[in-house]
Design an enzyme around this catalytic site. Structure first.
Site, short mmCIF file in Angstrom:
data_model
loop_
_atom_site.label_atom_id
_atom_site.label_comp_id
_atom_site.label_asym_id
_atom_site.label_seq_id
_atom_site.Cartn_x
_atom_site.Cartn_y
_atom_site.Cartn_z
N LEU A 17 -1.38 12.70 4.83
CA LEU A 17 -0.39 12.18 3.88
C LEU A 17 -0.98 11.94 2.51
CD1 LEU A 17 1.37 9.58 6.22
CD2 LEU A 17 2.09 11.92 5.70
N GLY A 18 -2.28 11.77 2.42
CA GLY A 18 -2.92 11.52 1.14
C GLY A 18 -4.39 11.23 1.35
N GLY A 20 -8.24 9.94 -0.93
CA GLY A 20 -8.89 9.43 -2.13
C GLY A 20 -10.38 9.39 -1.91
N VAL A 25 -5.32 9.20 4.63
CA VAL A 25 -4.25 8.62 5.42
C VAL A 25 -3.52 9.76 6.13
CG1 VAL A 25 -2.18 7.19 5.39
CG2 VAL A 25 -3.99 6.78 3.71
N LYS A 40 -5.48 5.41 8.98
CA LYS A 40 -6.32 5.44 7.79
C LYS A 40 -7.76 5.65 8.24
CE LYS A 40 -3.17 2.20 5.65
NZ LYS A 40 -2.48 3.20 4.82
N ASP A 143 -5.45 -3.70 -4.09
CA ASP A 143 -5.01 -2.43 -4.67
C ASP A 143 -3.49 -2.34 -4.62
OD1 ASP A 143 -5.32 -0.03 -5.99
OD2 ASP A 143 -5.77 1.12 -4.20
#
Length: 376
Positions: A17-18, A20, A25, A40, A143
Protein backbone atom coordinates in the site's frame (compact mmCIF):
# COMPACT_ATOMS: atom_id res chain seq x y z
CA UNK A 1 9.96 -7.92 -0.69
CA UNK A 2 7.55 -9.87 -2.89
CA UNK A 3 3.80 -10.39 -2.39
CA UNK A 4 2.91 -13.77 -0.95
CA UNK A 5 5.44 -13.82 1.88
CA UNK A 6 3.91 -15.16 5.09
CA UNK A 7 5.13 -13.65 8.36
CA UNK A 8 5.24 -15.78 11.48
CA UNK A 9 3.40 -18.53 9.60
CA UNK A 10 0.19 -16.50 9.80
CA UNK A 11 0.13 -13.12 8.01
CA UNK A 12 0.35 -13.20 4.23
CA UNK A 13 1.46 -10.00 2.50
CA UNK A 14 -0.82 -9.42 -0.49
CA UNK A 15 -0.55 -5.86 -1.84
CA UNK A 16 1.96 -3.12 -1.01
CA UNK A 17 0.00 0.00 0.00
CA UNK A 18 2.94 2.34 0.50
CA UNK A 19 6.54 2.58 1.58
CA UNK A 20 9.03 5.02 3.02
CA UNK A 21 12.52 5.25 4.40
CA UNK A 22 11.52 3.37 7.54
CA UNK A 23 9.50 0.51 6.09
CA UNK A 24 6.41 -0.46 4.14
CA UNK A 25 2.70 -1.01 4.65
CA UNK A 26 0.85 -3.97 3.15
CA UNK A 27 -2.68 -5.14 2.84
CA UNK A 28 -2.42 -8.64 4.17
CA UNK A 29 -4.50 -11.61 5.22
CA UNK A 30 -4.66 -13.33 8.58
CA UNK A 31 -4.58 -17.00 7.56
CA UNK A 32 -5.69 -18.17 10.97
CA UNK A 33 -8.78 -15.95 11.29
CA UNK A 34 -9.36 -15.61 7.51
CA UNK A 35 -9.71 -11.84 7.56
CA UNK A 36 -7.93 -8.85 6.00
CA UNK A 37 -5.32 -6.96 8.03
CA UNK A 38 -2.84 -4.14 7.54
CA UNK A 39 0.79 -5.12 8.13
CA UNK A 40 3.56 -2.61 8.74
CA UNK A 41 7.03 -3.97 8.11
CA UNK A 42 10.47 -2.61 8.95
CA UNK A 43 13.88 -4.22 8.65
CA UNK A 44 16.04 -4.93 11.64
CA UNK A 45 19.12 -3.80 9.72
CA UNK A 46 20.90 -0.59 10.55
CA UNK A 47 19.67 2.36 8.52
CA UNK A 48 22.17 3.31 5.82
CA UNK A 49 24.56 6.01 6.88
CA UNK A 50 23.37 6.13 10.46
CA UNK A 51 26.13 4.08 12.02
CA UNK A 52 23.66 2.69 14.52
CA UNK A 53 25.13 0.37 17.13
CA UNK A 54 23.61 -2.92 18.16
CA UNK A 55 22.70 -1.37 21.51
CA UNK A 56 20.80 1.44 19.79
CA UNK A 57 19.03 -1.03 17.53
CA UNK A 58 18.01 -3.10 20.54
CA UNK A 59 16.59 0.01 22.20
CA UNK A 60 14.52 0.82 19.13
CA UNK A 61 13.15 -2.71 18.95
CA UNK A 62 12.33 -2.76 22.66
CA UNK A 63 10.58 0.59 22.41
CA UNK A 64 8.55 -0.59 19.41
CA UNK A 65 7.44 -3.71 21.28
CA UNK A 66 6.45 -1.68 24.33
CA UNK A 67 4.37 0.75 22.34
CA UNK A 68 2.74 -1.98 20.25
CA UNK A 69 1.70 -3.62 23.50
CA UNK A 70 0.35 -0.30 24.79
CA UNK A 71 -1.64 0.34 21.60
CA UNK A 72 -2.99 -3.22 21.74
CA UNK A 73 -4.76 -2.23 24.99
CA UNK A 74 -7.00 0.10 22.97
CA UNK A 75 -9.99 -1.99 21.95
CA UNK A 76 -13.33 -1.16 20.37
CA UNK A 77 -12.51 2.50 19.85
CA UNK A 78 -13.99 4.03 16.71
CA UNK A 79 -11.26 6.43 15.62
CA UNK A 80 -7.95 4.65 15.97
CA UNK A 81 -6.69 1.66 14.03
CA UNK A 82 -5.74 -0.77 16.75
CA UNK A 83 -2.80 -3.16 16.77
CA UNK A 84 -3.66 -6.86 16.92
CA UNK A 85 -0.20 -8.38 16.97
CA UNK A 86 3.51 -7.68 16.52
CA UNK A 87 6.62 -9.75 16.14
CA UNK A 88 9.73 -10.61 14.17
CA UNK A 89 10.26 -12.81 11.16
CA UNK A 90 13.85 -13.23 10.07
CA UNK A 91 15.22 -9.75 9.46
CA UNK A 92 11.78 -8.12 9.61
CA UNK A 93 9.93 -6.45 12.44
CA UNK A 94 6.20 -6.20 11.88
CA UNK A 95 2.99 -4.99 13.46
CA UNK A 96 -0.49 -6.14 12.47
CA UNK A 97 -3.36 -3.68 12.55
CA UNK A 98 -6.98 -3.62 11.53
CA UNK A 99 -7.45 -3.00 7.84
CA UNK A 100 -9.67 0.00 7.13
CA UNK A 101 -11.49 0.12 3.83
CA UNK A 102 -11.36 3.74 2.78
CA UNK A 103 -9.13 6.49 1.48
CA UNK A 104 -6.49 8.61 3.20
CA UNK A 105 -7.38 12.17 4.13
CA UNK A 106 -4.60 13.21 1.74
CA UNK A 107 -6.93 12.14 -1.11
CA UNK A 108 -9.43 14.79 0.02
CA UNK A 109 -7.25 17.78 0.81
CA UNK A 110 -3.92 19.43 0.04
CA UNK A 111 -2.54 21.08 -3.09
CA UNK A 112 -5.24 23.73 -2.81
CA UNK A 113 -8.11 21.29 -2.21
CA UNK A 114 -10.31 22.20 0.74
CA UNK A 115 -12.95 20.17 2.53
CA UNK A 116 -16.19 21.60 3.85
CA UNK A 117 -16.38 23.20 7.28
CA UNK A 118 -18.66 20.41 8.47
CA UNK A 119 -16.17 17.77 7.34
CA UNK A 120 -13.33 19.73 8.96
CA UNK A 121 -14.94 19.82 12.40
CA UNK A 122 -16.24 16.25 12.11
CA UNK A 123 -12.90 14.76 11.12
CA UNK A 124 -10.99 16.94 13.59
CA UNK A 125 -13.11 15.57 16.42
CA UNK A 126 -12.50 12.02 15.21
CA UNK A 127 -8.72 12.58 15.01
CA UNK A 128 -8.76 14.08 18.50
CA UNK A 129 -10.60 11.03 19.80
CA UNK A 130 -8.03 8.68 18.27
CA UNK A 131 -5.06 10.69 19.53
CA UNK A 132 -6.55 10.96 23.02
CA UNK A 133 -6.99 7.19 23.24
CA UNK A 134 -3.32 6.74 22.29
CA UNK A 135 -2.08 9.46 24.62
CA UNK A 136 -4.05 7.89 27.47
CA UNK A 137 -1.85 4.78 27.23
CA UNK A 138 1.34 6.80 26.83
CA UNK A 139 1.80 6.53 23.07
CA UNK A 140 2.75 9.63 21.07
CA UNK A 141 2.14 9.33 17.34
CA UNK A 142 4.90 11.72 16.13
CA UNK A 143 3.80 11.71 12.51
CA UNK A 144 0.24 13.05 12.42
CA UNK A 145 -0.51 13.98 8.80
CA UNK A 146 -3.31 13.46 6.25
CA UNK A 147 -1.62 10.32 4.94
CA UNK A 148 -1.96 8.77 8.41
CA UNK A 149 -5.70 9.46 8.68
CA UNK A 150 -8.13 7.20 6.80
CA UNK A 151 -11.68 8.24 5.92
CA UNK A 152 -13.73 5.07 5.98
CA UNK A 153 -16.86 4.19 4.04
CA UNK A 154 -19.06 5.70 6.75
CA UNK A 155 -17.37 9.08 6.48
CA UNK A 156 -15.51 8.68 9.76
CA UNK A 157 -11.82 9.42 10.29
CA UNK A 158 -9.42 6.92 11.86
CA UNK A 159 -5.83 7.59 12.87
CA UNK A 160 -3.38 4.94 11.68
CA UNK A 161 0.34 4.18 11.78
CA UNK A 162 1.07 4.44 15.48
CA UNK A 163 3.14 1.27 15.44
CA UNK A 164 6.15 2.56 13.51
CA UNK A 165 6.04 6.26 14.32
CA UNK A 166 8.16 6.23 17.47
CA UNK A 167 10.15 3.23 16.30
CA UNK A 168 11.32 5.29 13.33
CA UNK A 169 12.49 7.99 15.71
CA UNK A 170 15.65 6.50 17.16
CA UNK A 171 17.28 8.19 20.12
CA UNK A 172 20.45 8.07 18.09
CA UNK A 173 21.82 11.43 17.07
CA UNK A 174 22.43 10.20 13.52
CA UNK A 175 19.79 11.81 11.31
CA UNK A 176 16.62 13.74 12.13
CA UNK A 177 13.44 12.12 13.44
CA UNK A 178 11.06 14.92 12.51
CA UNK A 179 8.19 12.94 11.13
CA UNK A 180 6.97 14.76 8.03
CA UNK A 181 8.43 18.25 7.68
CA UNK A 182 5.30 20.20 6.76
CA UNK A 183 3.50 18.83 9.86
CA UNK A 184 6.41 18.76 12.32
CA UNK A 185 6.32 20.73 15.56
CA UNK A 186 9.05 23.28 16.42
CA UNK A 187 10.38 21.13 19.25
CA UNK A 188 10.63 18.08 17.01
CA UNK A 189 12.50 20.14 14.43
CA UNK A 190 14.93 21.11 17.19
CA UNK A 191 15.39 17.33 17.60
CA UNK A 192 13.80 17.25 21.02
CA UNK A 193 11.86 14.11 21.92
CA UNK A 194 8.47 15.80 21.79
CA UNK A 195 5.26 14.86 23.59
CA UNK A 196 1.53 14.54 23.13
CA UNK A 197 1.51 18.32 22.68
CA UNK A 198 3.73 17.85 19.63
CA UNK A 199 0.97 15.74 18.11
CA UNK A 200 -1.39 18.68 18.70
CA UNK A 201 0.84 21.00 16.67
CA UNK A 202 0.79 18.49 13.83
CA UNK A 203 -2.99 18.27 14.20
CA UNK A 204 -3.10 22.05 13.81
CA UNK A 205 -1.23 21.72 10.52
CA UNK A 206 -3.72 19.08 9.34
CA UNK A 207 -6.75 21.22 10.26
CA UNK A 208 -5.15 24.24 8.59
CA UNK A 209 -4.78 22.16 5.42
CA UNK A 210 -8.36 20.91 5.55
CA UNK A 211 -9.58 24.51 5.79
CA UNK A 212 -7.28 26.16 3.26
CA UNK A 213 -5.92 23.40 1.03
CA UNK A 214 -2.37 24.14 2.22
CA UNK A 215 -0.25 23.48 5.29
CA UNK A 216 0.68 26.60 7.30
CA UNK A 217 3.90 27.07 5.33
CA UNK A 218 2.95 25.00 2.29
CA UNK A 219 3.69 27.91 -0.03
CA UNK A 220 7.40 27.42 0.69
CA UNK A 221 9.37 24.84 -1.26
CA UNK A 222 12.79 24.94 0.34
CA UNK A 223 12.91 22.47 3.28
CA UNK A 224 15.18 24.61 5.41
CA UNK A 225 12.94 27.63 4.91
CA UNK A 226 9.93 25.55 5.95
CA UNK A 227 11.85 24.39 9.02
CA UNK A 228 12.80 27.96 9.96
CA UNK A 229 9.21 29.16 9.63
CA UNK A 230 7.86 26.33 11.80
CA UNK A 231 10.31 27.26 14.52
CA UNK A 232 10.12 31.06 14.27
CA UNK A 233 7.14 32.39 12.29
CA UNK A 234 3.47 32.60 13.19
CA UNK A 235 1.31 31.56 10.21
CA UNK A 236 -1.50 33.63 8.79
CA UNK A 237 -4.89 32.61 10.21
CA UNK A 238 -6.87 30.18 8.03
CA UNK A 239 -9.50 32.87 7.42
CA UNK A 240 -6.90 34.92 5.54
CA UNK A 241 -6.87 32.17 2.90
CA UNK A 242 -10.50 31.09 3.26
CA UNK A 243 -12.92 33.83 4.30
CA UNK A 244 -15.88 32.50 6.24
CA UNK A 245 -13.97 30.31 8.69
CA UNK A 246 -15.69 30.78 12.08
CA UNK A 247 -13.61 32.96 14.36
CA UNK A 248 -13.48 30.36 17.19
CA UNK A 249 -12.15 27.76 14.72
CA UNK A 250 -9.62 30.26 13.40
CA UNK A 251 -8.44 30.92 16.95
CA UNK A 252 -8.29 27.22 17.86
CA UNK A 253 -6.06 26.42 14.87
CA UNK A 254 -3.65 29.21 15.80
CA UNK A 255 -3.67 27.95 19.41
CA UNK A 256 -2.68 24.48 18.19
CA UNK A 257 0.15 26.09 16.20
CA UNK A 258 1.72 27.92 19.12
CA UNK A 259 5.50 27.54 19.15
CA UNK A 260 5.76 26.70 22.85
CA UNK A 261 4.08 23.39 23.74
CA UNK A 262 2.74 24.86 26.99
CA UNK A 263 0.81 27.50 25.04
CA UNK A 264 -1.18 24.88 23.13
CA UNK A 265 -4.41 23.26 24.40
CA UNK A 266 -3.92 20.93 27.34
CA UNK A 267 -4.61 17.77 25.35
CA UNK A 268 -6.57 16.18 22.52
CA UNK A 269 -9.72 15.95 24.62
CA UNK A 270 -9.49 19.68 25.34
CA UNK A 271 -9.37 20.29 21.60
CA UNK A 272 -12.42 18.05 21.17
CA UNK A 273 -14.33 20.09 23.76
CA UNK A 274 -13.39 23.30 21.97
CA UNK A 275 -14.62 21.86 18.67
CA UNK A 276 -17.94 20.93 20.30
CA UNK A 277 -18.44 24.58 21.23
CA UNK A 278 -17.80 25.59 17.60
CA UNK A 279 -20.15 23.00 16.13
CA UNK A 280 -23.44 24.60 17.05
CA UNK A 281 -24.48 28.24 17.25
CA UNK A 282 -28.15 29.33 17.33
CA UNK A 283 -29.86 30.23 14.08
CA UNK A 284 -29.75 33.95 14.79
CA UNK A 285 -25.94 34.01 15.11
CA UNK A 286 -24.47 36.72 12.92
CA UNK A 287 -20.97 35.29 12.72
CA UNK A 288 -19.98 32.31 10.51
CA UNK A 289 -20.60 29.05 12.33
CA UNK A 290 -20.91 25.32 11.77
CA UNK A 291 -24.35 23.83 12.40
CA UNK A 292 -24.15 20.06 12.86
CA UNK A 293 -27.87 19.33 12.79
CA UNK A 294 -27.50 17.99 9.24
CA UNK A 295 -24.45 15.84 9.94
CA UNK A 296 -26.24 12.47 9.90
CA UNK A 297 -27.88 13.13 6.53
CA UNK A 298 -24.67 14.61 5.10
CA UNK A 299 -22.78 11.43 6.03
CA UNK A 300 -25.48 9.26 4.44
CA UNK A 301 -25.30 11.33 1.27
CA UNK A 302 -21.50 11.12 1.25
CA UNK A 303 -21.65 7.32 1.38
CA UNK A 304 -24.21 7.18 -1.43
CA UNK A 305 -22.31 9.66 -3.61
CA UNK A 306 -18.98 7.92 -3.05
CA UNK A 307 -20.53 4.63 -4.15
CA UNK A 308 -22.22 5.79 -7.33
CA UNK A 309 -21.04 9.23 -8.53
CA UNK A 310 -18.00 7.96 -10.41
CA UNK A 311 -19.55 4.84 -11.89
CA UNK A 312 -22.12 3.89 -14.52
CA UNK A 313 -24.90 5.39 -12.39
CA UNK A 314 -23.31 8.85 -12.33
CA UNK A 315 -26.15 10.42 -14.36
CA UNK A 316 -29.03 8.65 -12.60
CA UNK A 317 -31.61 11.01 -11.18
CA UNK A 318 -31.17 9.81 -7.59
CA UNK A 319 -27.38 10.29 -7.75
CA UNK A 320 -27.64 13.81 -9.17
CA UNK A 321 -30.36 14.67 -6.65
CA UNK A 322 -28.13 13.39 -3.83
CA UNK A 323 -25.24 15.59 -4.99
CA UNK A 324 -27.50 18.64 -5.19
CA UNK A 325 -28.92 18.02 -1.71
CA UNK A 326 -25.44 17.40 -0.31
CA UNK A 327 -24.39 20.82 -1.60
CA UNK A 328 -27.49 22.49 -0.18
CA UNK A 329 -27.04 20.93 3.28
CA UNK A 330 -23.39 21.95 3.23
CA UNK A 331 -24.50 25.56 2.76
CA UNK A 332 -27.18 25.30 5.40
CA UNK A 333 -24.62 23.92 7.86
CA UNK A 334 -22.76 27.24 7.64
CA UNK A 335 -20.44 26.79 4.67
CA UNK A 336 -21.71 28.74 1.63
CA UNK A 337 -18.31 28.61 -0.06
CA UNK A 338 -18.23 24.85 0.27
CA UNK A 339 -21.77 24.64 -1.11
CA UNK A 340 -20.83 26.84 -4.08
CA UNK A 341 -17.80 24.65 -4.85
CA UNK A 342 -19.91 21.47 -4.73
CA UNK A 343 -22.53 23.02 -7.04
CA UNK A 344 -19.83 24.21 -9.41
CA UNK A 345 -18.36 20.71 -9.59
CA UNK A 346 -21.82 19.21 -10.14
CA UNK A 347 -22.43 21.65 -13.00
CA UNK A 348 -19.12 20.76 -14.62
CA UNK A 349 -19.83 17.03 -14.37
CA UNK A 350 -23.35 17.44 -15.76
CA UNK A 351 -22.04 19.49 -18.70
CA UNK A 352 -19.48 16.79 -19.45
CA UNK A 353 -21.86 13.84 -19.07
CA UNK A 354 -25.21 15.27 -20.18
CA UNK A 355 -24.29 18.15 -22.44
CA UNK A 356 -23.87 21.86 -21.80
CA UNK A 357 -27.55 22.62 -22.53
CA UNK A 358 -29.01 20.17 -20.04
CA UNK A 359 -31.24 21.69 -17.36
CA UNK A 360 -29.11 20.08 -14.63
CA UNK A 361 -26.18 22.24 -15.70
CA UNK A 362 -28.26 25.41 -15.40
CA UNK A 363 -29.68 24.38 -12.02
CA UNK A 364 -26.25 23.56 -10.57
CA UNK A 365 -24.67 26.83 -11.72
CA UNK A 366 -27.68 28.80 -10.52
CA UNK A 367 -27.27 27.27 -7.06
CA UNK A 368 -23.54 27.94 -7.12
CA UNK A 369 -24.24 31.63 -7.85
CA UNK A 370 -26.80 31.79 -5.06
CA UNK A 371 -24.38 30.43 -2.51
CA UNK A 372 -21.59 32.71 -3.75
CA UNK A 373 -23.86 35.70 -3.22
CA UNK A 374 -24.44 34.50 0.33
CA UNK A 375 -20.74 34.70 1.07
CA UNK A 376 -20.85 38.48 0.88
Amino acid sequence: MEPGRVLDGRYRLDVALGSGAQGSVWRGHDLRLNCPVAVKVATLHNHPGRGETSEELNRRVARFRKEAQAMARIRNRPHVAVIYDHGEDGDLLFSVMEYIEGSPLSDHTGHGRQVTLEQTVRWTRHICDGLADAHDVGVVHRDVKPGNVVIDGDGAAKVIDFGLARFADSSSSHGPGWGTLHYASPERLREESGSALSDLYSLGCVVYEMLTGWTPFGHLSDPYTVLWHHVNERPAPPSALRPGVPRPLDALVLKLLEKAPGDRPAGARAVDRAIQQIEYVPDNAADPHVDIRHVAEIRDLERFIQRYADGPRATDTDVLDARARHARLTGESGDPRGAAALCQRLGQDCARLLGADHRRVFEAYREASRWKEGVG
